[in-house]
Design a protein around this motif. Sequence first.
Motif, PDB file in Angstrom:
ATOM      1  N   GLY A  76       0.833  -1.162  -0.204  1.00 12.20           N
ATOM      2  CA  GLY A  76      -0.015  -0.207  -0.006  1.00 12.20           C
ATOM      3  C   GLY A  76       0.854   1.329  -0.092  1.00 12.20           C
ATOM      4  O   GLY A  76       2.011   1.275   0.367  1.00 12.20           O
ATOM      5  N   SER A  77       0.387   2.210  -0.749  1.00  9.67           N
ATOM      6  CA  SER A  77       1.230   3.356  -0.783  1.00  9.67           C
ATOM      7  C   SER A  77       0.403   4.554  -0.530  1.00  9.67           C
ATOM      8  O   SER A  77      -0.936   4.516  -0.560  1.00  9.67           O
ATOM      9  N   TRP A  78       1.385   5.892  -0.291  1.00  7.47           N
ATOM     10  CA  TRP A  78       0.574   7.102  -0.486  1.00  7.47           C
ATOM     11  C   TRP A  78      -0.010   7.552  -1.673  1.00  7.47           C
ATOM     12  O   TRP A  78      -0.584   8.437  -1.891  1.00  7.47           O
ATOM     13  N   ASP A  79       0.201   6.852  -2.673  1.00  5.60           N
ATOM     14  CA  ASP A  79      -0.223   7.032  -4.017  1.00  5.60           C
ATOM     15  C   ASP A  79      -1.633   6.716  -3.934  1.00  5.60           C
ATOM     16  O   ASP A  79      -2.335   6.724  -5.373  1.00  5.60           O
ATOM     17  N   LYS A  80      -2.341   6.021  -3.051  1.00  2.55           N
ATOM     18  CA  LYS A  80      -3.536   5.771  -3.036  1.00  2.55           C
ATOM     19  C   LYS A  80      -3.871   4.313  -3.453  1.00  2.55           C
ATOM     20  O   LYS A  80      -4.917   3.769  -3.619  1.00  2.55           O
ATOM     21  N   THR A  81      -2.811   3.449  -4.058  1.00  6.42           N
ATOM     22  CA  THR A  81      -2.809   2.371  -4.666  1.00  6.42           C
ATOM     23  C   THR A  81      -2.537   1.225  -3.677  1.00  6.42           C
ATOM     24  O   THR A  81      -1.695   1.297  -2.950  1.00  6.42           O
ATOM     25  N   LEU A  82      -3.226  -0.049  -3.937  1.00  9.19           N
ATOM     26  CA  LEU A  82      -2.861  -1.109  -3.548  1.00  9.19           C
ATOM     27  C   LEU A  82      -2.294  -2.009  -4.589  1.00  9.19           C
ATOM     28  O   LEU A  82      -3.170  -2.311  -5.731  1.00  9.19           O
ATOM     29  N   ILE A 136      -4.586  -1.391  -7.973  1.00 12.24           N
ATOM     30  CA  ILE A 136      -5.940  -1.015  -7.421  1.00 12.24           C
ATOM     31  C   ILE A 136      -6.111   0.438  -6.800  1.00 12.24           C
ATOM     32  O   ILE A 136      -5.197   0.491  -5.930  1.00 12.24           O
ATOM     33  N   MET A 137      -6.797   1.337  -7.674  1.00 12.87           N
ATOM     34  CA  MET A 137      -6.892   2.628  -6.808  1.00 12.87           C
ATOM     35  C   MET A 137      -8.089   2.443  -5.758  1.00 12.87           C
ATOM     36  O   MET A 137      -9.138   2.434  -5.976  1.00 12.87           O
ATOM     37  N   ALA A 138      -7.267   1.959  -4.475  1.00 13.42           N
ATOM     38  CA  ALA A 138      -8.272   1.663  -3.599  1.00 13.42           C
ATOM     39  C   ALA A 138      -8.726   2.550  -2.656  1.00 13.42           C
ATOM     40  O   ALA A 138      -9.897   2.454  -2.077  1.00 13.42           O
ATOM     41  N   HIS A 139      -8.362   3.841  -2.763  1.00 11.26           N
ATOM     42  CA  HIS A 139      -8.538   4.674  -1.711  1.00 11.26           C
ATOM     43  C   HIS A 139      -8.777   6.146  -1.994  1.00 11.26           C
ATOM     44  O   HIS A 139      -8.251   6.346  -3.328  1.00 11.26           O
ATOM     45  N   ASP A 140      -9.467   7.276  -1.620  1.00 10.17           N
ATOM     46  CA  ASP A 140      -9.186   8.460  -1.981  1.00 10.17           C
ATOM     47  C   ASP A 140      -8.159   9.464  -1.356  1.00 10.17           C
ATOM     48  O   ASP A 140      -8.055  10.488  -1.661  1.00 10.17           O
ATOM     49  N   ASP A 141      -7.421   8.782  -0.339  1.00  8.27           N
ATOM     50  CA  ASP A 141      -6.207   9.359   0.228  1.00  8.27           C
ATOM     51  C   ASP A 141      -5.357   8.185   0.357  1.00  8.27           C
ATOM     52  O   ASP A 141      -5.302   7.158   0.230  1.00  8.27           O
ATOM     53  N   ALA A 142      -4.124   8.730   1.078  1.00 10.76           N
ATOM     54  CA  ALA A 142      -2.968   7.807   1.368  1.00 10.76           C
ATOM     55  C   ALA A 142      -3.663   6.607   1.889  1.00 10.76           C
ATOM     56  O   ALA A 142      -4.155   6.469   2.915  1.00 10.76           O
ATOM     57  N   GLY A 145     -10.051   7.685   6.053  1.00 16.49           N
ATOM     58  CA  GLY A 145     -10.922   7.502   7.215  1.00 16.49           C
ATOM     59  C   GLY A 145     -11.806   6.255   6.956  1.00 16.49           C
ATOM     60  O   GLY A 145     -12.721   5.953   7.948  1.00 16.49           O
ATOM     61  N   THR A 146     -11.309   5.302   6.071  1.00 16.72           N
ATOM     62  CA  THR A 146     -12.149   4.168   5.555  1.00 16.72           C
ATOM     63  C   THR A 146     -11.299   2.892   5.886  1.00 16.72           C
ATOM     64  O   THR A 146     -10.022   2.868   5.827  1.00 16.72           O
ATOM     65  N   VAL A 147     -11.855   1.745   6.366  1.00 15.02           N
ATOM     66  CA  VAL A 147     -11.457   0.281   6.246  1.00 15.02           C
ATOM     67  C   VAL A 147     -12.195  -0.261   5.365  1.00 15.02           C
ATOM     68  O   VAL A 147     -13.587  -0.312   5.450  1.00 15.02           O
ATOM     69  N   LYS A 148     -11.479  -0.881   4.288  1.00 14.46           N
ATOM     70  CA  LYS A 148     -12.132  -1.588   3.194  1.00 14.46           C
ATOM     71  C   LYS A 148     -11.778  -3.090   3.185  1.00 14.46           C
ATOM     72  O   LYS A 148     -10.764  -3.483   3.576  1.00 14.46           O
ATOM     73  N   ALA A 149     -12.622  -3.840   2.911  1.00 16.45           N
ATOM     74  CA  ALA A 149     -12.515  -5.337   2.625  1.00 16.45           C
ATOM     75  C   ALA A 149     -12.538  -5.582   1.311  1.00 16.45           C
ATOM     76  O   ALA A 149     -13.445  -5.312   0.497  1.00 16.45           O
ATOM     77  N   TRP A 150     -11.459  -6.429   0.939  1.00 19.50           N
ATOM     78  CA  TRP A 150     -11.405  -6.834  -0.606  1.00 19.50           C
ATOM     79  C   TRP A 150     -11.326  -8.330  -0.694  1.00 19.50           C
ATOM     80  O   TRP A 150     -10.661  -8.968   0.358  1.00 19.50           O
ATOM     81  N   ARG A 151     -12.121  -8.973  -1.682  1.00 21.62           N
ATOM     82  CA  ARG A 151     -11.972 -10.316  -1.662  1.00 21.62           C
ATOM     83  C   ARG A 151     -11.106 -10.841  -2.614  1.00 21.62           C
ATOM     84  O   ARG A 151     -11.284 -10.247  -4.084  1.00 21.62           O
ATOM     85  N   ARG A 152     -10.288 -11.658  -2.653  1.00 19.65           N
ATOM     86  CA  ARG A 152      -9.287 -12.276  -3.751  1.00 19.65           C
ATOM     87  C   ARG A 152     -10.019 -13.373  -4.427  1.00 19.65           C
ATOM     88  O   ARG A 152     -10.684 -14.436  -3.866  1.00 19.65           O
ATOM     89  N   GLU A 153     -10.052 -13.314  -5.658  1.00 18.48           N
ATOM     90  CA  GLU A 153     -10.717 -14.135  -6.626  1.00 18.48           C
ATOM     91  C   GLU A 153      -9.449 -14.717  -7.673  1.00 18.48           C
ATOM     92  O   GLU A 153      -8.784 -13.927  -8.180  1.00 18.48           O
ATOM     93  N   MET A 154      -9.405 -15.991  -7.756  1.00 17.50           N
ATOM     94  CA  MET A 154      -8.452 -16.808  -8.819  1.00 17.50           C
ATOM     95  C   MET A 154      -9.293 -16.846  -9.974  1.00 17.50           C
ATOM     96  O   MET A 154      -9.989 -17.643 -10.060  1.00 17.50           O
ATOM     97  N   THR A 155      -8.850 -16.325 -11.181  1.00 21.62           N
ATOM     98  CA  THR A 155      -9.363 -16.302 -12.446  1.00 21.62           C
ATOM     99  C   THR A 155      -8.295 -16.613 -13.479  1.00 21.62           C
ATOM    100  O   THR A 155      -7.130 -16.553 -13.038  1.00 21.62           O
ATOM    101  N   LYS A 159      -7.481 -11.432  -8.853  1.00 21.60           N
ATOM    102  CA  LYS A 159      -8.279 -10.311  -9.119  1.00 21.60           C
ATOM    103  C   LYS A 159      -8.987 -10.003  -7.746  1.00 21.60           C
ATOM    104  O   LYS A 159      -9.474 -10.958  -7.091  1.00 21.60           O
ATOM    105  N   HIS A 160      -9.123  -8.821  -7.296  1.00 16.54           N
ATOM    106  CA  HIS A 160      -9.633  -8.222  -6.124  1.00 16.54           C
ATOM    107  C   HIS A 160     -10.859  -7.311  -6.047  1.00 16.54           C
ATOM    108  O   HIS A 160     -10.754  -6.475  -7.165  1.00 16.54           O
ATOM    109  N   VAL A 161     -11.727  -7.871  -5.344  1.00 19.71           N
ATOM    110  CA  VAL A 161     -13.234  -6.990  -5.669  1.00 19.71           C
ATOM    111  C   VAL A 161     -13.440  -6.402  -4.228  1.00 19.71           C
ATOM    112  O   VAL A 161     -13.154  -6.943  -3.257  1.00 19.71           O
ATOM    113  N   LEU A 162     -13.706  -5.195  -4.280  1.00 20.47           N
ATOM    114  CA  LEU A 162     -14.325  -4.585  -3.115  1.00 20.47           C
ATOM    115  C   LEU A 162     -15.913  -5.136  -2.502  1.00 20.47           C
ATOM    116  O   LEU A 162     -16.755  -5.126  -3.450  1.00 20.47           O
TER     117      LEU A 162
END
Length: 479
Positions: free
Chosen positions: A262-268, A282-288, A307-317, A325-328
């Motif tokens: 994870g990075s301050w560039d907002k991506t995972l 993944i552009m995962a968040h609106d901030d770092a 200010g968010t905590v997000k849960a992503w599910r891993r899918e193998m395709t 592939k990860h989906v929110l």
Amino acid sequence: MAKRKNKGLTLLLSERSMHSGGHVRSRSCALPHFHHFDFPAGNKDDSSSPSSGNNSLTSSPSRSFNNSNGNFSGGSPNSDEFSPGGNFSVGSPYVRSPWVHHRRVRSPRDETNENLTNSRKTRNGLIGSLVREEGHVYSLAAAGELLYTGSDSKNIRVWKNSKEYAGFKSSSGLVKAIVVFGDKIFTGHQDGKIRIWKFLGDEKKAYKRHGSLPTTKDYFKTAINPKAYVEVRPKKNVPWLKHYDAVSCMSLDEERGLLYSGSWDKTLKVWRLSDSKCVESIMAHDDAINAVAVGFDGLVFTGSADGTVKAWRREMTGPSGPTTKHVLVDVLLKQDNAVTSLAVNARALTVYGGSSDGLVNFWELEKGVMVFGGVLRGHKLAVLCLAAAGNLVLSGSADKSICVWRRDDGGVHTCVSVLTGHSGPVKCLAVEEDHGGDGDYSYDDDQPLKKGDRRWRVYSGSLDKSVKIWRVPEHAPDY
């Protein structure tokens, strides 16, 4: 250091109450009085500026010693100094915090220095310190007999049996995250790079630079493709597979051989370690992004300055081979205060999130759905780091203390101790099971563990430039 949402924000507790409704299965932990600490503001690191001086590996002497100025607390307070409102003037912002409206509950008592005079026989509490006066300690990783420490001096120190064992230095970028996978060490840096190091064996006691993520070949291959660029801000495009801001956190999925950054560039970003490929961005968040944690049931959790905590599910395709592939699937928390840290108790199917208001929220998996479990209130300033081990979860804070919480059956959490001794904010934690009998910190044979009990060795890194070593039992210690 976790990035805060607003510059110049002092890390005092927010006056807003959290989760006013719902069943909260947690208890407050009253802390001993300590002096007010203004956490530095105005930069992404939320830390004081790097100290000047020679940053070479041999520039400053290291010291390891026992029974540093600190204590391990246990018991119940008998005076107002343990009250959250004790010794504070009416005008203090602390008096107006949510803490003073909560019933005072069990809080650990101070242990006298006389109980820490011989660390070889100390069963629980502070058992030693590692000091290398070259910079603030930002990251820790414990692997077997070795402890890795990263600082803003760009050095990675390696310790064995509480003595300096080896070390290596990056060319740029302070070390914000460390992950160990076999004989390879991955380090995340302020300059946006993930560097890979390889251990050359006990005989050489040395580490060699093994590469970076992404690999130079993959980066140049992507850079020449105009379609591989993404816009990160107006009039600035960068290749999608590389972080362009600080790598603030990493987490390893050993079973599937995946590394998350994870990075301050907002991506995972998701890295496949077998071939060092970036398989997803993944552009995962609106901030770092300040924290990432591999969870359970195919879930990965991220926490951000938005200010968010997000849960992503891993899918193998993928018909030609496994593709990740990860989906929110859920947004667990949405608040004004920055989320600074995450920790997972995989056995209890629980995830914890620390934030800049001094609270630790937690969620539990019930019937395939993440359900809010409660709030742990134990700190006066921002929670900067979390670690989980067995039935314990530990929270380190800008208030210089570490709260130790025990999860009982039914999800009830109790603060069983408060570890104090650092003179600066506690930035990082690492935990491993303590079997005793090793090095300088063995304990008496006439003090065996109770049946079914476990003891943990906790490492805490601080902006006071030290790492402290604690011995913490899973159940309340006997005194």
